[in-house]
Motif scaffolding. Structure first.
Motif, PDB file in Angstrom:
ATOM      1  N   LEU A 183     -51.707 -46.290 -10.939  1.00 53.46           N
ATOM      2  CA  LEU A 183     -51.040 -45.341 -10.048  1.00 53.46           C
ATOM      3  C   LEU A 183     -50.915 -43.942 -10.632  1.00 53.46           C
ATOM      4  CD1 LEU A 183     -48.273 -47.682  -8.550  1.00 53.46           C
ATOM      5  CD2 LEU A 183     -50.414 -46.938  -7.482  1.00 53.46           C
ATOM      6  N   LYS A 184     -52.047 -43.454 -11.154  1.00 50.47           N
ATOM      7  CA  LYS A 184     -52.113 -42.058 -11.570  1.00 50.47           C
ATOM      8  C   LYS A 184     -52.266 -41.185 -10.316  1.00 50.47           C
ATOM      9  CE  LYS A 184     -51.991 -42.704 -16.056  1.00 50.47           C
ATOM     10  NZ  LYS A 184     -50.857 -42.239 -16.865  1.00 50.47           N
ATOM     11  N   GLU A 185     -52.294 -39.871 -10.526  1.00 48.29           N
ATOM     12  CA  GLU A 185     -52.333 -38.945  -9.387  1.00 48.29           C
ATOM     13  C   GLU A 185     -53.499 -39.226  -8.449  1.00 48.29           C
ATOM     14  OE1 GLU A 185     -52.695 -34.132  -8.468  1.00 48.29           O
ATOM     15  OE2 GLU A 185     -52.631 -34.859 -10.544  1.00 48.29           O
ATOM     16  N   PHE A 186     -54.700 -39.451  -9.016  1.00 53.49           N
ATOM     17  CA  PHE A 186     -55.862 -39.717  -8.177  1.00 53.49           C
ATOM     18  C   PHE A 186     -55.662 -40.992  -7.359  1.00 53.49           C
ATOM     19  CE2 PHE A 186     -59.756 -42.211  -7.673  1.00 53.49           C
ATOM     20  CZ  PHE A 186     -60.474 -41.381  -6.828  1.00 53.49           C
ATOM     21  N   ASP A 187     -55.096 -42.031  -7.983  1.00 55.61           N
ATOM     22  CA  ASP A 187     -54.879 -43.298  -7.285  1.00 55.61           C
ATOM     23  C   ASP A 187     -53.958 -43.092  -6.082  1.00 55.61           C
ATOM     24  OD1 ASP A 187     -56.353 -44.537  -9.366  1.00 55.61           O
ATOM     25  OD2 ASP A 187     -54.537 -44.659 -10.582  1.00 55.61           O
ATOM     26  N   ARG A 188     -52.898 -42.334  -6.296  1.00 59.11           N
ATOM     27  CA  ARG A 188     -51.954 -42.068  -5.196  1.00 59.11           C
ATOM     28  C   ARG A 188     -52.630 -41.273  -4.083  1.00 59.11           C
ATOM     29  NH1 ARG A 188     -46.644 -43.165  -6.628  1.00 59.11           N
ATOM     30  NH2 ARG A 188     -46.372 -43.747  -8.822  1.00 59.11           N
ATOM     31  N   GLN A 189     -53.479 -40.335  -4.484  1.00 59.37           N
ATOM     32  CA  GLN A 189     -54.211 -39.525  -3.515  1.00 59.37           C
ATOM     33  C   GLN A 189     -55.113 -40.416  -2.655  1.00 59.37           C
ATOM     34  OE1 GLN A 189     -57.191 -36.510  -4.943  1.00 59.37           O
ATOM     35  NE2 GLN A 189     -55.508 -35.098  -4.531  1.00 59.37           N
ATOM     36  N   MET A 190     -55.809 -41.345  -3.301  1.00 56.94           N
ATOM     37  CA  MET A 190     -56.692 -42.241  -2.562  1.00 56.94           C
ATOM     38  C   MET A 190     -55.912 -43.158  -1.625  1.00 56.94           C
ATOM     39  SD  MET A 190     -59.664 -41.292  -3.321  1.00 56.94           S
ATOM     40  CE  MET A 190     -60.570 -42.589  -2.498  1.00 56.94           C
ATOM     41  N   LEU A 191     -54.765 -43.615  -2.084  1.00 56.97           N
ATOM     42  CA  LEU A 191     -53.914 -44.449  -1.228  1.00 56.97           C
ATOM     43  C   LEU A 191     -53.435 -43.663  -0.011  1.00 56.97           C
ATOM     44  CD1 LEU A 191     -51.962 -46.260  -4.055  1.00 56.97           C
ATOM     45  CD2 LEU A 191     -53.234 -47.442  -2.252  1.00 56.97           C
ATOM     46  N   GLU A 192     -53.131 -42.384  -0.223  1.00 59.67           N
ATOM     47  CA  GLU A 192     -52.718 -41.525   0.894  1.00 59.67           C
ATOM     48  C   GLU A 192     -53.876 -41.320   1.861  1.00 59.67           C
ATOM     49  OE1 GLU A 192     -51.249 -37.913  -0.806  1.00 59.67           O
ATOM     50  OE2 GLU A 192     -49.501 -38.890  -1.729  1.00 59.67           O
ATOM     51  N   PHE A 193     -55.089 -41.070   1.324  1.00 61.95           N
ATOM     52  CA  PHE A 193     -56.280 -40.932   2.172  1.00 61.95           C
ATOM     53  C   PHE A 193     -56.473 -42.191   3.012  1.00 61.95           C
ATOM     54  CE2 PHE A 193     -58.790 -37.815  -0.772  1.00 61.95           C
ATOM     55  CZ  PHE A 193     -58.045 -36.755  -0.275  1.00 61.95           C
TER      56      PHE A 193
END
Length: 203
Positions: free
Chosen positions: A123-133
């Motif tokens: 759950l790093k920043e990129f992971d959260r971004q992908m989950l939001e996408f």
């Protein structure tokens, strides 16, 4: 279909832009993850093919959308560009952010996203971004906590519980499991899930 239908996966093409992808028909699943999360190793393990997706000691080798097809090509696995540690110009990072965002929003044949995260650093920043996408585009999302063999059994269980709890708060539709390409942990679970998404049978 054989016991592991993904064993028949074969490389079809690489794309730098969405219009270079195969026709938007059939069903496909995309794999996303930070450059050092073990995405290529996970794909190879799922497909039981050592060299299907190229792995490298240098993170960030995947800088194109790589397309793998099953059967006649109407079922596909899409390996999205790794993001995070790749030493690429900011303009290229911006290009790939736009491509991935547009792909997740507009690709009609995309039925789900597998988000690959290192179990030691989830759950790093990129992971959260992908989950939001994924949430914004209404896509199903399944998280693989890779390299679980690097953790003790207790640590792995606590990590899984913590990620599951956090997902319930900001990405309630997403599922998560432990995974290790090296130890084979979670292989049957993710194959069953992917087969369900793609509508193929496993023995």
């Amino acid at each position: 279909m054989p016991a592991n239908p993904f064993r028949q996966a074969r490389f079809a093409t690489s794309a730098n832009r969405l219009d270079q992808l195969p026709a938007d028909a059939g069903v496909e699943v995309a794999f996303a993850g930070r450059s050092n999360a073990g995405k290529s190793s996970a794909l190879n393990a799922i497909c039981d093919q050592h060299g299907l997706a190229r792995t490298s000691r240098t993170p960030g080798r995947t800088q194109l959308l790589n397309v793998f097809v099953l059967g006649e090509g109407q079922l596909r696995l899409i390996d999205l560009p790794g993001y995070g540690y790749a030493k690429v110009p900011e303009a290229m990072r911006a290009h790939w952010r736009g491509v991935i965002d547009a792909y997740l929003r507009t690709r009609g044949s995309l039925c789900g996203l597998v988000l690959v995260m290192d179990a030691r650093h989830p759950l790093k920043e990129f992971d959260r971004q992908m989950l939001e996408f994924a949430a914004a585009s209404g896509r199903a999302c399944h998280c693989l906590l890779t390299k679980a063999d690097k953790l003790s059994r207790g640590e792995a269980a606590r990590t899984l519980q913590a990620v599951r709890k956090e997902l319930a708060q900001f990405a309630p539709g997403a599922s998560v499991q432990l995974f290790s390409a090296q130890a084979g942990t979670g292989l049957a679970e993710v194959r069953t899930l992917l087969a369900g998404w793609l509508g193929v049978a496993t023995a």
